[in-house]
Design a protein around this motif. Structure first.
Motif, PDB file in Angstrom:
ATOM      1  N   ASN A 104      50.385 -32.035 -41.957  1.00 13.29           N
ATOM      2  CA  ASN A 104      49.805 -33.103 -41.139  1.00 13.29           C
ATOM      3  C   ASN A 104      48.631 -32.599 -40.310  1.00 13.29           C
ATOM      4  O   ASN A 104      47.643 -33.319 -40.115  1.00 13.29           O
ATOM      5  N   ASN A 153      44.923 -34.050 -40.639  1.00 11.51           N
ATOM      6  CA  ASN A 153      44.254 -34.628 -39.472  1.00 11.51           C
ATOM      7  C   ASN A 153      42.950 -33.911 -39.138  1.00 11.51           C
ATOM      8  O   ASN A 153      41.974 -34.550 -38.731  1.00 11.51           O
ATOM      9  N   GLN A 178      42.592 -39.891 -36.891  1.00 14.27           N
ATOM     10  CA  GLN A 178      43.792 -39.252 -37.410  1.00 14.27           C
ATOM     11  C   GLN A 178      44.492 -40.130 -38.443  1.00 14.27           C
ATOM     12  O   GLN A 178      44.223 -41.325 -38.562  1.00 14.27           O
ATOM     13  N   SER A 179      45.421 -39.530 -39.163  1.00 18.87           N
ATOM     14  CA  SER A 179      46.031 -40.191 -40.318  1.00 18.87           C
ATOM     15  C   SER A 179      46.803 -41.451 -39.950  1.00 18.87           C
ATOM     16  O   SER A 179      46.876 -42.387 -40.751  1.00 18.87           O
ATOM     17  N   THR A 180      47.382 -41.485 -38.747  1.00 21.34           N
ATOM     18  CA  THR A 180      48.177 -42.659 -38.360  1.00 21.34           C
ATOM     19  C   THR A 180      47.337 -43.932 -38.310  1.00 21.34           C
ATOM     20  O   THR A 180      47.843 -45.027 -38.557  1.00 21.34           O
ATOM     21  N   GLY A 181      46.064 -43.803 -38.001  1.00 22.44           N
ATOM     22  CA  GLY A 181      45.188 -44.969 -37.975  1.00 22.44           C
ATOM     23  C   GLY A 181      44.353 -45.120 -39.223  1.00 22.44           C
ATOM     24  O   GLY A 181      43.693 -46.149 -39.418  1.00 22.44           O
ATOM     25  N   SER A 193      49.890 -47.213 -44.479  1.00 21.01           N
ATOM     26  CA  SER A 193      51.301 -46.873 -44.271  1.00 21.01           C
ATOM     27  C   SER A 193      51.531 -45.421 -44.663  1.00 21.01           C
ATOM     28  O   SER A 193      50.790 -44.855 -45.471  1.00 21.01           O
ATOM     29  N   THR A 194      52.551 -44.820 -44.069  1.00 25.03           N
ATOM     30  CA  THR A 194      52.957 -43.452 -44.411  1.00 25.03           C
ATOM     31  C   THR A 194      54.457 -43.455 -44.649  1.00 25.03           C
ATOM     32  O   THR A 194      55.231 -43.827 -43.764  1.00 25.03           O
ATOM     33  N   THR A 195      54.867 -43.031 -45.844  1.00 28.59           N
ATOM     34  CA  THR A 195      56.281 -43.058 -46.223  1.00 28.59           C
ATOM     35  C   THR A 195      56.767 -41.649 -46.533  1.00 28.59           C
ATOM     36  O   THR A 195      56.343 -41.049 -47.526  1.00 28.59           O
TER      37      THR A 195
END
Length: 311
Positions: free
Chosen positions: A168, A172, A182-185, A189-191
């Motif tokens: 991660n 990022n 960053q990856s969350t935005g 979706s992240t599974t």
């Protein structure tokens, strides 16, 4: 919180690494050192090992019988017994360490660097997987997404394995350097999956658009299904990093530490040891130094600088 050993995900893997870390050769003629006070009742010494629940995501078959054999026939050679506590967060593990409840740890390299001052620099090790001590992180995508085209990947579906602590950070840093945050935005979706293979398979069958996995994980998937290499792209490839670290704390008795360290480094020479290592997709345990984690240290520092600059 502390997870119950048999109910936590991947408990067999963490317990297995404990055995790798603390095992010795059956029938070893060398008498082990012991810095503890004489044990008049001949009870085994206890090695208190703390492991993070998300440290490993290698799928294992049920090897409880193997563990029983290893405990009875290997650990007894040094009159040692491992007591394992599995933690679901580094903060809980760190608290246990600070309270004097831990002798050795199994954790991700970035976490180990946070408690560097408590670790014996001469008693750090890691496992070799597919001939490599360090692993590259890959972002694997469908063929229709060109490598390096972050714009084409924006808003897509990401899947990962469970142990992506370092992955991660790699992802990022790449996104921040490309100007995408960053990856969350970035991803829709992240599974997370229980292991790398299902993460890769999801991309293969169109259930996800990208998978964050190690190079070794992709190689294994391609060996199982050669079509994976033909239908998927490596979108991003990092430099090699040390992923998982096993380490003794400084205040663990020196004589016992040397015995157990030596045993772990020779573990692959034992028939039972090699069998267990193969379950981890590994060949042996190698001693490492802080220098082996220097690029991890630099990566974490870069991540902190980049996140600070965008806030």
């Amino acid at each position: 919180m502390i997870l119950p050993l048999k109910k936590s995900v991947g408990w067999r893997i963490l317990l297995g690494l404990t055995l790798i870390f603390c095992s010795s050769a059956n029938g070893n003629d060398n008498q082990p050192n012991n810095d503890n006070k004489p044990n008049n009742d001949n009870k085994p010494n206890i090695v208190r090992i703390a492991a993070l629940e998300n440290t490993f995501d290698v799928p294992l078959v049920d090897v409880e019988i193997t563990f029983k054999v290893l405990y009875d026939n290997i650990l007894s050679g040094y009159n040692e017994k491992a007591h394992v506590k599995i933690y679901d967060s580094f903060s809980m593990m760190k608290k246990a360490i600070e309270n004097g409840q831990v002798d050795a740890i199994v954790a991700n390299a970035p976490d180990v660097l946070l408690i560097e001052g408590l670790i014996d620099p001469d008693a750090i090790s890691s496992i070799v997987t597919r001939g490599r001590l360090k692993q590259r992180w890959l972002l694997v995508t469908r063929k229709d997404i060109s490598p390096g085209d972050w714009k084409a990947l924006q808003g897509k579906r990401l899947t990962t394995s469970r142990n992506v602590t370092l992955g991660n950070i790699v992802l990022n840093v790449a996104l921040l350097e490309a100007g995408f945050g960053q990856s969350t935005g970035f991803f829709r979706s992240t599974t997370p999956k229980e292991s790398p293979h299902p993460a890769i398979v999801d991309v293969f069958f169109g259930k996800a658009d990208a998978a964050l996995v190690t190079e070794s994980a992709l190689e294994v998937a391609q060996e199982l299904n050669p079509q994976i290499g033909k239908r998927l792209n490596v979108f991003m490839r990092s430099i090699p990093y040390l992923l998982t670290v096993n380490a003794f704390l400084k205040d663990f008795p020196a004589g016992r530490k040397e015995n157990l360290k030596d045993a772990s480094l020779r573990f692959h020479e034992l028939p039972n040891g090699m069998t267990l290592l193969r379950l981890f997709k590994a060949e042996r345990v190698n001693q490492v130094t802080w220098h082996d984690m220097e690029n991890v240290r630099k990566l974490v520092a870069k991540y902190k600088r980049l996140t600070k600059s965008v806030n």
